[in-house]
Design an enzyme around this catalytic site. Structure first.
Site, PDB file in Angstrom:
ATOM      1  CG  ASP A   1       0.510 -17.759  36.019  1.00  0.00           C
ATOM      2  OD1 ASP A   1       0.681 -16.882  36.887  1.00  0.00           O
ATOM      3  OD2 ASP A   1       0.048 -18.889  36.285  1.00  0.00           O
TER       4      ASP A   1
ATOM      5  CG  ASP B   1       9.648 -30.310  37.461  1.00  0.00           C
ATOM      6  OD1 ASP B   1       8.461 -29.947  37.605  1.00  0.00           O
ATOM      7  OD2 ASP B   1      10.486 -30.270  38.394  1.00  0.00           O
ATOM      8  CG  ASP B   2       4.233 -30.069  36.771  1.00  0.00           C
ATOM      9  OD1 ASP B   2       4.588 -29.436  35.749  1.00  0.00           O
ATOM     10  OD2 ASP B   2       3.458 -29.596  37.628  1.00  0.00           O
TER      11      ASP B   2
ATOM     12  NE  ARG C   1       7.564 -30.412  40.764  1.00  0.00           N
ATOM     13  CZ  ARG C   1       6.508 -29.798  40.233  1.00  0.00           C
ATOM     14  NH1 ARG C   1       5.297 -30.013  40.733  1.00  0.00           N
ATOM     15  NH2 ARG C   1       6.648 -28.981  39.214  1.00  0.00           N
TER      16      ARG C   1
ATOM     17  CG  ASP D   1      15.009 -21.610  42.018  1.00  0.00           C
ATOM     18  OD1 ASP D   1      16.062 -21.379  42.637  1.00  0.00           O
ATOM     19  OD2 ASP D   1      14.011 -20.869  42.050  1.00  0.00           O
TER      20      ASP D   1
ATOM     21  CB  SER E   1      -0.715 -24.227  42.818  1.00  0.00           C
ATOM     22  OG  SER E   1      -0.573 -25.518  42.270  1.00  0.00           O
TER      23      SER E   1
ATOM     24  CG  HIS F   1      13.796 -20.874  38.121  1.00  0.00           C
ATOM     25  ND1 HIS F   1      13.307 -22.159  38.207  1.00  0.00           N
ATOM     26  CD2 HIS F   1      14.965 -20.968  37.400  1.00  0.00           C
ATOM     27  CE1 HIS F   1      14.136 -22.993  37.583  1.00  0.00           C
ATOM     28  NE2 HIS F   1      15.140 -22.292  37.081  1.00  0.00           N
TER      29      HIS F   1
END
Length: 473
Positions: free
Chosen positions: A322, A243-244, A143, A171, A353, A221
């Site tokens: 998580d 990164d988001d 992204r 990755d 997701s 990763h």
């Protein structure tokens, strides 16, 4: 007027002269009573001669006496001038010299030289303790636009490049994402996941393989990136972001305050910038300084220390890392620190997701806009020894009410009680918060209690007492 030094040279001459006059007087003949000799008689001529001689010496003696008196007066004047000159000289050097002892000759008595003034010791202030280095690890895949949005915020808001070095781990082998990272040059360090091979999913049901493969790559990763920063780069504390994420202006100050708590309280195993119940209607945006302990692992901008990674690394999960972190075997009754108002916001609609929870919930999370200088605020109340009793007393003091009664006039806070997990889910929906649990722990709960705002009032959604702990059923 004679100078003091000239006067001093003249004094010995005057003293010698006075001494000579004194000796003459001492040895003079007493002329007040003429001598008589009973055995001899002098003739008249001899007596006449002796009378003249006596008169001559009497005149000389009177003259010497007069000269001696004059010289004594002069000596006295010289001494007075000398004293005056010496007093002026002392006054010029020592402005506040004590008055001389009146019983001592001021010429003979010499005041001792004033002791040398000792300089006060130079006070050396101790150097402030060095701020701990906290690495920032951003994980990305494919992204590039997300990197271009999130990275400038990290660079803008971090107070120090030395204290907060940024490492980006990529990755997927995506060239566009790599180019997006490299445009920031020396401000960031780029590492790349070396294992891009497809994971073996033969043991996963066919209908779940595609999503499971994505989560498996993510977990792999994370394992690579965290091992690199902790084990190869030797950082003690690491902030993990994807990164988001957007961040608040005080994101780094908040994390630094959290790191100080982790260093002192072994019951705190993470610091998260995220509040799962952080919608505007459920938080007090006027109190962004409020922080809490939570038994739930929030993620989405969180910090981990090397000793915890050493514990987790050997058993890192194949997928769904998580939720694995939320299991009792990993959590071990430890807590995370979380804010009232989130310090991160996820804009990641696109991803593995596929926007799960985003459309219904995550997009409404409020990002803090009022910067708090946590370096100037005490956070010791979040230490377990200080927090638990105070927090639970506040919950128990709050009147137990039905949701329909909120807000309750005159009450600072209220308590809504749930009986079990099913009851919790029902009441969570009524309060507009997330109703799911992980390993029996409601999102953002601490000791079973979820603290939120509802209709402008503080509400504690709390388990009925006695509470027997989290139950995964």
């Amino acid at each position: 007027m004679m100078k003091p030094r000239s006067i001093q040279r003249a004094l010995p001459l005057l003293g010698a002269f006075a001494l000579g006059v004194t000796l003459v007087l001492y040895f003079q003949v007493d002329t007040s009573h003429p001598a008589h000799d009973d055995h001899h008689h002098m003739d008249s001529d001899f007596n006449s001669m002796m009378g003249q001689e006596r008169q001559h010496w009497q005149e000389q003696i009177r003259s010497l006496r007069s000269e001696l008196a004059r010289m004594q007066d002069k000596q006295k004047t010289v001494l007075q001038n000398l004293n005056a000159a010496q007093g002026q000289a002392h006054a010029a050097v020592i402005p506040h010299e004590p008055v001389a002892d009146k019983h001592h000759d001021p010429v003979v008595q010499h005041q001792p030289a004033p002791p040398a003034t000792e300089k006060p010791p130079v006070k050396v202030e101790p150097a402030p303790p060095a701020k701990p280095v906290i690495a920032v690890l951003m994980l990305g895949c494919n992204r590039p636009d997300a990197i271009k949005r999130s990275m400038p915020q990290l660079l803008k808001h971090r107070p120090s490049a030395k204290q907060f070095p940024i490492i980006v781990s990529l990755d997927c082998g995506d060239a566009a994402a790599e180019a997006a990272v490299r445009q920031f040059g020396a401000d960031v360090t780029l590492i790349k996941q070396p294992d891009l091979s497809p994971p073996d999913m033969s043991d996963v049901p066919v209908n779940r393989r595609r999503m499971s493969e994505g989560y498996t790559k993510i977990s792999r990763h994370y394992k690579f990136a965290l091992s690199h920063v902790f084990e190869k780069l030797k950082y003690e504390s690491v902030i993990i972001v994807e990164d988001d994420l957007d961040i608040s202006p005080d994101f780094f100050e908040y994390m630094a305050a959290g790191e100080s708590l982790m260093a002192r309280d072994r019951t705190i195993w993470c610091v998260s910038a995220w509040n799962d119940n952080g919608k505007q209607v459920n938080v007090d945006t006027d109190k962004p300084e409020l922080l809490y302990r939570t038994d739930f692992f929030p993620g989405l901008g969180w910090m981990l220390k090397s000793d915890v990674w050493t514990e987790l690394s050997p058993k890192w999960p194949r997928m769904f890392w998580d939720d694995w972190m939320r299991n009792p075997a990993q959590r071990k009754d430890r807590a995370c620190i979380r804010p009232e108002v989130s310090r991160t916001y996820t804009f990641g609609l696109a991803g593995v997701s596929h926007g799960q929870f985003w459309r219904q919930h995550l997009q409404f999370i409020e990002l803090n806009k009022k910067a708090v200088d946590f370096s100037q605020r005490k956070v010791d109340h979040l230490l377990k020894k200080n927090y638990d009793t105070v927090f639970m007393e506040e919950v128990r003091r709050s009147p137990d009410v039905q949701i329909s009664m909120v807000p309750v006039s005159g009450a600072k806070s209220v308590r809504v009680t749930y009986a079990n997990n099913i009851d919790f889910k029902m009441k969570a929906k009524q309060l507009s918060i997330m109703d799911d649990l992980r390993a029996g722990v409601p999102r953002m709960a601490y000791l079973g209690v979820v603290s939120i705002m509802f209709k402008g009032q503080r509400v504690y959604l709390a388990p009925s007492e006695p509470w027997s702990g989290y139950l995964d059923k």
